[in-house]
Design an enzyme around this catalytic site. Structure first.
Site, PDB file in Angstrom:
ATOM      1  N   CYS A   1      -2.974  -4.726  -8.241  1.00 33.79           N
ATOM      2  CA  CYS A   1      -2.672  -3.296  -8.158  1.00 33.79           C
ATOM      3  C   CYS A   1      -2.993  -2.623  -9.475  1.00 33.79           C
ATOM      4  O   CYS A   1      -3.152  -1.413  -9.535  1.00 33.79           O
ATOM      5  CB  CYS A   1      -1.257  -3.030  -7.675  1.00 33.79           C
ATOM      6  SG  CYS A   1      -0.053  -3.892  -8.609  1.00 33.79           S
TER       7      CYS A   1
ATOM      8  N   GLU B   1       6.577  -0.185  -5.302  1.00 27.14           N
ATOM      9  CA  GLU B   1       5.470  -0.484  -6.200  1.00 27.14           C
ATOM     10  C   GLU B   1       4.221  -0.471  -5.326  1.00 27.14           C
ATOM     11  O   GLU B   1       3.894  -1.447  -4.666  1.00 27.14           O
ATOM     12  CB  GLU B   1       5.720  -1.858  -6.848  1.00 27.14           C
ATOM     13  CG  GLU B   1       5.114  -1.990  -8.206  1.00 27.14           C
ATOM     14  CD  GLU B   1       3.855  -2.806  -8.159  1.00 27.14           C
ATOM     15  OE1 GLU B   1       2.776  -2.180  -8.065  1.00 27.14           O
ATOM     16  OE2 GLU B   1       3.951  -4.031  -8.183  1.00 27.14           O
TER      17      GLU B   1
ATOM     18  N   SER C   1       0.819  -1.207   0.000  1.00 37.88           N
ATOM     19  CA  SER C   1       0.000   0.000   0.000  1.00 37.88           C
ATOM     20  C   SER C   1       0.856   1.261   0.000  1.00 37.88           C
ATOM     21  O   SER C   1       2.033   1.235   0.366  1.00 37.88           O
ATOM     22  CB  SER C   1      -0.884   0.013   1.251  1.00 37.88           C
ATOM     23  OG  SER C   1      -0.045   0.129   2.393  1.00 37.88           O
TER      24      SER C   1
HETATM   25  C1  UN1 Z   1       0.258  -6.576  -8.895  1.00 39.56           C
HETATM   26  O1  UN1 Z   1      -0.968  -6.522  -8.897  1.00 39.56           O
HETATM   27  O2  UN1 Z   1       0.929  -6.322  -7.855  1.00 39.56           O
HETATM   28  O3  UN1 Z   1      -0.070  -6.420 -14.812  1.00 39.56           O
HETATM   29  C2  UN1 Z   1       1.063  -7.021 -10.078  1.00 39.56           C
HETATM   30  C3  UN1 Z   1      -0.610  -7.244 -14.055  1.00 39.56           C
HETATM   31  C4  UN1 Z   1       0.242  -8.384 -13.542  1.00 39.56           C
HETATM   32  C5  UN1 Z   1       1.026  -7.961 -12.359  1.00 39.56           C
HETATM   33  C6  UN1 Z   1       0.228  -7.297 -11.286  1.00 39.56           C
HETATM   34  N1  UN1 Z   1       1.136  -8.815 -14.586  1.00 39.56           N
HETATM   35  O4  UN1 Z   1      -1.786  -7.192 -13.742  1.00 39.56           O
END
Ligand code: UN1
Length: 511
Positions: A299, A265, A244
């Site tokens: 994410c 990230e 987060s």
């Molecule tokens: C994440 O949600 O932390 O692009 C990574 C995407 C995946 C990676 C997500 N290849 O949705």
């Protein structure tokens, strides 16, 4: 709306399935009573685990720092052999790892297999990378001189990862860091210890098979104290943390205070603009996968839809129809598209967001209800929701880690881009349009301010070949493909004088 229509496997079946996968991988389970492995499929504990102690964590970092001394001088293509062997073992155990991801993170089968594929892909990438850690040669202003840039391994990399991509994000960091000559200490989410044990075991087997030092990688299992050790320990050169924005706000300054590096990230609040010329069949498919897939727990999940006023009603109708048909339930069932939320807390957060959205003028058009199961009262199954908003209010600007899609309308592309960029996060974005000028403007410097900008495809599901990460409160880090490897190495600039004169730069004369 609440239904009692979810049929689930028993916790006992899931426990057996997880143990069988762990056995095939060769992972030992550190039994204990510090914390529990758990499954969101039934919301129940599977078994108790022993956590890594502070002293063990300290020792793991010490050994990783020691292993770095030999690993950093192992030729990079030789280091690549470790990534190649890991990739082979991942291929062999793809089904086992996918089982563990489904048991612990609740991902549907196809997405769990996709996550393991993403691990395999990054291993292939890392093997190639091990022969491509290029520096530059730069023209010197002095006769008989050469300038060069050399990239060296950085040190111990601390990886802190989240529950939602419990293995792929580790592999992006680890495969790349290892070929770069770093060693890795991993603190996974407390919610996904089993997939971490399995992944870590496969890497240990790969290291043994290729003769790499056993301490190139260590796993720390337990709560946030262990992550804090990585954050505060001067021996950890880079902390790569996924989670987060709140977590990143703590990690960033603490690592910076000791002049360590971070790769963050963090949260996203990803949007898709749907223009009047969009192919609506394509848009509907792309939107439903990005917004409701993974139960809204990526994410990169699509959280905001910015639709041109002329097509808003048509698109929303088609989306609500598609949402009503989404099969929700047991993620091991082939027909299921939406599995459980990770916890009751996540479900409560979703409910609170919907309550706030209503108070801020929104209308819930579909979903938002709970699906219950007679056999698993603690499991958190929800109907993905679509909420029409008059304006981009506070709740819309926040990341709610659940399947809630807010719909906003626009009249001009400028207005759409303003709405799009008017959130604190900057991870992923997309535009659905058949108008090339519009697409290019969205991709240009006056368009989306995100790290990932797509055309005619949703916001989630990136390939590993590109750099992954985002701007603003997403943290600015880039992981996975392209030249993200540079974050795991340190550049040295070399000036080499091959003349017999000592010429000073900038025409300075001395002596
Ligand atoms: C994440 O949600 O932390 O692009 C990574 C995407 C995946 C990676 C997500 N290849 O949705």
């Amino acid at each position: 709306m609440t239904g009692t229509d979810v049929t689930l496997p028993t916790t006992e079946d899931l426990r057996e399935r997880a143990l069988a996968a762990l056995r095939r991988v060769g992972a030992e389970v550190p039994e204990g009573s510090d914390f529990a492995a758990r499954t969101p499929i039934t919301g129940e504990d599977l078994f108790g685990l022993r956590a890594t102690t502070g002293a063990e964590a300290d020792e793991a970092i010490r050994r990783a720092a020691e292993a770095f001394r030999t690993w950093r001088v192992t030729p990079a293509p030789r280091r690549g052999e470790l990534a190649r062997r890991l990739g082979e073992l991942l291929r062999e155990h793809k089904g086992d790892l996918a089982d563990l991801i489904t048991v612990e993170a609740g991902k549907i089968r196809s997405e769990a297999l996709g996550e393991v594929q993403e691990m395999i892909d990054i291993c292939d990438f890392a093997v190639g990378l091990s022969r491509q850690l290029y520096g530059r040669t730069i023209a010197s202003e002095r006769p008989g001189h050469r300038l060069a840039e050399t990239w060296h391994p950085l040190g111990v990399v601390g990886v802190i990862s989240a529950f939602n991509f419990p293995a792929a994000v580790w592999s992006w960091n680890t495969a790349v860091a290892l070929v770069c000559g770093d060693t890795v200490v991993w603190k996974p989410s407390e919610l996904t210890p089993l997939i971490s044990l399995a992944s870590s075991r496969l890497l240990a087997r790969a290291a043994q098979d290729v003769g790499a030092p056993a301490d190139v990688h260590a796993l720390l299992l337990g709560d946030r104290d262990l992550g804090e050790r990585l954050v505060d320990d001067r021996r950890v050169a880079l902390v790569s943390a996924t989670g987060s924005t709140r977590m990143g706000r703590e990690v960033g300054p603490r690592v910076a205070a000791r002049f360590g590096r971070t790769l963050l990230e963090l949260g996203g609040n990803n949007a898709a603009v749907v223009a009047p010329s969009a192919d609506l069949d394509l848009a509907v498919q792309g939107i439903v996968f990005a917004a409701a897939g993974t139960a809204g727990q990526r994410c990169t999940t699509l959280r905001r839809l910015i639709v041109h006023r002329d097509i808003a009603d048509t698109l929303v109708d088609r989306l609500t129809t598609a949402y009503r048909k989404l099969p929700i339930g047991d993620p091991f069932e082939d027909s299921t598209l939406v599995g459980p939320l990770i916890s009751e807390g996540a479900r409560q957060t979703m409910e609170d967001a919907l309550t706030r959205a209503r108070a801020e003028g929104g209308t819930v058009l579909v979903g938002g209800g709970r699906r219950t199961s007679g056999t698993a009262p603690r499991a958190a199954y929800v109907e993905p929701a679509i909420v029409r908003m008059e304006q981009q209010t506070d709740v819309v600007r926040e990341e709610t880690f659940a399947p809630v899609l807010y719909v906003l309308t626009y009249d001009t592309l400028e207005e759409a881009v303003d709405l799009h960029n008017d959130v604190p996060q900057g991870l992923s974005s997309s535009i659905f349009t058949r108008d090339q000028q519009e697409a290019e403007r969205f991709l240009s410097a006056e368009g989306s301010d995100c790290g990932i900008v797509n055309v005619n495809i949703g916001t989630s599901g990136a390939e590993i070949g590109g750099a992954f990460g985002g701007e603003k409160e997403t943290g600015g880090g880039r992981e996975s493909g392209s030249d993200s490897w540079r974050a795991y190495m340190r550049p040295a600039t070399n000036t080499i004088n091959y003349s017999s004169e000592l010429a000073l730069a900038q025409n300075v004369s001395f002596l």
